[in-house]
Scaffold this motif. Structure first.
Motif, short mmCIF file in Angstrom:
data_model
loop_
_atom_site.label_atom_id
_atom_site.label_comp_id
_atom_site.label_asym_id
_atom_site.label_seq_id
_atom_site.Cartn_x
_atom_site.Cartn_y
_atom_site.Cartn_z
N GLY A 10 0.93 -1.21 0.08
CA GLY A 10 0.06 0.05 -0.04
C GLY A 10 0.88 1.16 -0.19
N LEU A 11 0.50 2.35 0.98
CA LEU A 11 1.20 3.53 0.82
C LEU A 11 2.34 3.63 1.75
CD1 LEU A 11 -1.78 5.65 0.68
CD2 LEU A 11 -0.33 5.06 -1.21
N GLY A 12 3.12 2.78 1.63
CA GLY A 12 4.42 2.78 2.51
C GLY A 12 4.05 2.40 3.94
N GLY A 13 3.47 1.60 4.59
CA GLY A 13 3.22 1.68 5.75
C GLY A 13 2.25 2.95 6.50
N ALA A 14 1.20 2.99 5.60
CA ALA A 14 0.60 4.20 6.00
C ALA A 14 -0.38 3.95 7.32
CB ALA A 14 -0.73 4.29 4.90
N ILE A 15 -0.49 4.89 8.24
CA ILE A 15 -1.12 4.70 9.57
C ILE A 15 -2.50 5.41 9.73
CG2 ILE A 15 -0.85 5.11 11.92
CD1 ILE A 15 1.95 5.23 11.65
N PRO A 16 -3.39 4.24 9.70
CA PRO A 16 -4.82 5.08 9.95
C PRO A 16 -5.00 5.94 11.02
CG PRO A 16 -4.89 2.62 10.25
CD PRO A 16 -3.38 3.17 9.90
N LEU A 17 -5.65 6.90 11.04
CA LEU A 17 -5.83 8.02 11.93
C LEU A 17 -6.94 8.75 11.88
CD1 LEU A 17 -3.85 8.45 14.40
CD2 LEU A 17 -2.97 10.39 13.24
N GLY A 18 -8.17 8.00 11.52
CA GLY A 18 -9.49 8.63 11.32
C GLY A 18 -10.02 9.21 12.54
N PRO A 19 -11.09 10.23 12.27
CA PRO A 19 -11.44 10.86 13.47
C PRO A 19 -12.17 9.92 14.48
CG PRO A 19 -12.30 11.82 11.52
CD PRO A 19 -11.58 10.58 11.20
N GLY A 20 -11.86 9.91 15.81
CA GLY A 20 -12.47 9.09 16.92
C GLY A 20 -11.70 7.67 16.75
N ALA A 68 -24.44 -6.25 7.75
CA ALA A 68 -23.04 -6.24 7.54
C ALA A 68 -22.59 -4.86 7.79
CB ALA A 68 -22.80 -6.66 6.16
N LYS A 69 -21.38 -4.83 8.34
CA LYS A 69 -21.15 -3.55 8.45
C LYS A 69 -19.63 -3.28 7.76
CE LYS A 69 -19.14 -0.69 12.30
NZ LYS A 69 -18.52 -0.86 13.71
N LEU A 70 -19.58 -2.38 6.87
CA LEU A 70 -18.26 -1.87 6.20
C LEU A 70 -17.70 -0.65 6.78
CD1 LEU A 70 -16.28 -2.09 3.94
CD2 LEU A 70 -17.78 -0.65 2.75
N SER A 71 -16.35 -0.77 7.76
CA SER A 71 -15.94 0.52 8.27
C SER A 71 -14.72 1.02 7.32
CB SER A 71 -15.26 0.13 9.36
OG SER A 71 -16.24 -0.50 10.41
N VAL A 72 -14.91 2.44 7.10
CA VAL A 72 -13.85 3.06 6.42
C VAL A 72 -13.14 3.95 7.21
CG1 VAL A 72 -13.55 4.73 4.14
CG2 VAL A 72 -15.87 2.84 4.37
N GLN A 73 -11.84 3.88 7.28
CA GLN A 73 -11.06 4.56 8.12
C GLN A 73 -10.02 5.28 7.25
OE1 GLN A 73 -11.74 5.12 10.99
NE2 GLN A 73 -13.56 3.83 11.26
N ARG A 74 -9.58 6.70 7.84
CA ARG A 74 -8.73 7.18 7.28
C ARG A 74 -7.22 6.71 7.39
NH1 ARG A 74 -8.73 12.97 6.60
NH2 ARG A 74 -10.64 13.06 7.72
N ALA A 83 -5.35 8.35 2.05
CA ALA A 83 -5.79 7.17 1.79
C ALA A 83 -6.74 6.71 2.86
CB ALA A 83 -4.42 6.56 1.75
N PHE A 84 -7.16 5.53 2.49
CA PHE A 84 -8.18 4.91 3.53
C PHE A 84 -7.96 3.24 3.32
CE2 PHE A 84 -10.09 4.72 -0.54
CZ PHE A 84 -10.62 3.61 -0.72
N TRP A 85 -8.60 2.49 4.60
CA TRP A 85 -8.52 1.28 4.54
C TRP A 85 -9.75 0.74 4.90
CZ3 TRP A 85 -8.80 -0.88 9.49
CH2 TRP A 85 -8.50 0.14 10.67
N LEU A 86 -10.15 -0.37 4.80
CA LEU A 86 -11.52 -0.90 4.88
C LEU A 86 -11.57 -2.11 6.00
CD1 LEU A 86 -12.75 -0.95 1.08
CD2 LEU A 86 -13.15 0.83 3.04
N THR A 87 -12.52 -2.43 6.64
CA THR A 87 -12.70 -3.58 7.43
C THR A 87 -14.23 -3.91 7.25
OG1 THR A 87 -13.09 -2.65 9.56
CG2 THR A 87 -10.84 -3.44 9.03
N GLY A 88 -14.79 -5.10 7.13
CA GLY A 88 -16.00 -5.59 7.16
C GLY A 88 -16.26 -6.81 8.05
N ASP A 160 -18.69 5.23 7.55
CA ASP A 160 -17.55 5.95 6.79
C ASP A 160 -17.00 7.00 7.92
OD1 ASP A 160 -15.61 7.36 5.35
OD2 ASP A 160 -16.90 7.20 3.35
N ASP A 161 -15.78 6.89 8.51
CA ASP A 161 -15.08 8.13 9.29
C ASP A 161 -14.18 8.73 8.53
OD1 ASP A 161 -16.53 8.25 11.64
OD2 ASP A 161 -15.93 6.61 12.62
N THR A 162 -14.47 8.98 7.33
CA THR A 162 -13.64 10.09 6.64
C THR A 162 -14.39 11.14 6.09
OG1 THR A 162 -13.84 8.99 4.28
CG2 THR A 162 -12.09 7.91 5.73
#
Length: 433
Positions: A10-20, A68-74, A83-88, A160-162
């Motif tokens: 991905g983006l060189g080890g990007a760290i998700p840091l979305g709101p909350g 079902a729940k799709l989580s979208v995080q920054r 960027a973003f990453w997904l879990t579901g 979606d928390d982005t």
């Protein structure tokens, strides 16, 4: 934009840091299995059960069947690369999604790019979303597994928390002949609702669905007073012009409105003071007491441009997304319909008339299901082929207008429980002498 992930994993080890949300923890290395050990003689076994201290539990860890729940995080990668990453996950523990790679924010494909004077043809956004969807293969496969298992009863919550405004409802799904799945656009094939983190204890789209019932309380800007006609069959208290008296009504605990409707203009900005609806700033509206919404039996519908967009409130020292949908849900609304882009007044009137008609035609039909049928009807009107015409020709212009109308239909987003319903009080028929 290339669908391939950028950089190693991905983006060189990007760290998700979305709101909350905390930073995404690294995957733990597997540990060796513990060796069996005998209990020493000097260790006494307790005579009674030992009470363990309370531990936090995620109320959404196990979902109802069919949900079902799709989580979208920054995620943050290299400078300037959002960027973003997904879990579901769903009620079945074996059906999980965890995106192996972070993905770049698809800025060119957001629906608020469709505005007067834009150089982006509607067909390019729709075709671009089809190409982008091909790079979301793990997500598409996960949704298809759920479609095969639950069919038309699948309820997908996109949390979606982005503030990326990704039009998830326009994700293109592939077919699967073995399971009888047809290819098509997600929001027209599956009941999809939106959610974002609402900082209010117990607020979740997986609890008890709201049964919204009562009269219509409406506010209409002068330019949009035609929207009053949409509710001519129902008991309706309309406020036209200034929003002051309309907002005063929301302070009444005994209001009893099943639907609070606003037909007006809104403004979006990256900061709280730039975000307005009916010339009222988000901050002013946030300070407004709304006891009329506290019992959760009122649906809010915002027929206002970009009223469904969220803004990052870090400028005020808060790691949170805010917006009008989040605000009304936090105030107690049973659900909220809002728009993710700019819709022209004439078209907005026609679309909201069709949408409200679908929602109100069957009071037992969930609002989210009615919205799915509304989108499916729009998709059925898509021209074929989408383009392949000479740019600037009359036929090309007409085709772009047809595609634009479909994309406008997908701008209406619903935030709330997938099974929430709306029953409006019908106006008594006049008895003629």
């Amino acid at each position: 934009m290339s669908a391939e992930p950028s950089g190693p994993r991905g983006l060189g080890g990007a760290i998700p840091l979305g709101p909350g949300m905390p930073a995404r923890p690294p995957a733990p290395e597997p540990l060796a299995a513990p060796r069996p050990a005998a209990v020493p003689d000097h260790v006494a076994e307790p005579q009674e059960a030992v009470r363990l201290p309370a531990a936090p539990v995620d109320p959404d860890a196990r979902l109802p069947a069919g949900f079902a729940k799709l989580s979208v995080q920054r995620a943050y990668g290299e400078p300037g690369q959002d960027a973003f990453w997904l879990t579901g996950h769903s009620g079945e523990l074996e059906s999980r999604l965890d995106s192996e790679y972070t993905r770049l924010r698809p800025d060119d494909l957001v629906l608020h790019n469709l505005r007067p004077g834009s150089s982006m043809p509607p067909s390019e956004i729709l075709l671009g979303l089809a190409e982008w969807s091909q790079g979301q293969d793990p997500l598409v496969r996960w949704i298809n597994v759920l479609r095969a298992r639950h069919g038309a009863e699948l309820q997908l919550v996109i949390w979606d928390d982005t503030d990326y405004d990704i039009p998830w409802e326009l994700l293109h799904l592939t077919d699967h002949q073995e399971h009888g799945l047809v290819a098509g656009i997600l929001g027209a094939l599956v009941t999809v609702v939106r959610w974002t983190t609402v900082r209010e204890a117990g607020t979740t789209p997986f609890g008890t669905p709201a049964s919204c019932a009562g009269h219509v309380l409406g506010y209409y800007a002068e330019q949009m007073r035609r929207d009053v006609e949409v509710f001519e069959e129902y008991v309706h208290r309309a406020h036209i012009g200034t929003p002051r008296t309309f907002l005063t009504e929301l302070t009444r605990p005994d209001l009893g409105a099943g639907l609070v409707y606003m037909g007006c203009h809104a403004e979006y900005g990256a900061r709280a003071h730039e975000v307005r609806i009916a010339s009222v700033s988000w901050s002013d509206l946030n300070r407004q007491a709304m006891p009329a919404l506290r019992d959760g039996s009122t649906l809010v519908c915002l027929n206002a441009c970009e009223s469904g967009r969220l803004f990052d409130n870090r400028g005020r020292g808060e790691n949170a997304l805010r917006g009008f949908a989040e605000l009304f849900l936090r105030k107690g609304a049973g659900g909220c319909i809002a728009t993710s882009g700019k819709v022209g007044d004439d078209i907005a009137h026609l679309l909201i008339k069709e949408l409200v008609g679908r929602v109100c035609a069957d009071p037992d039909l969930p609002v989210a299901r009615a919205l799915r049928e509304f989108r499916a009807s729009a998709v059925a009107r898509l021209p074929d082929p989408l383009s392949w015409l000479d740019v600037g020709s009359r036929a090309y212009t007409e085709r772009q207008q047809e595609i634009l109308l479909v994309l406008y239909s997908f701008m209406f987003l619903y935030f709330g429980h997938p099974l929430t319903t709306l029953r409006l009080r019908v106006r008594a028929q006049e008895v003629r002498a």
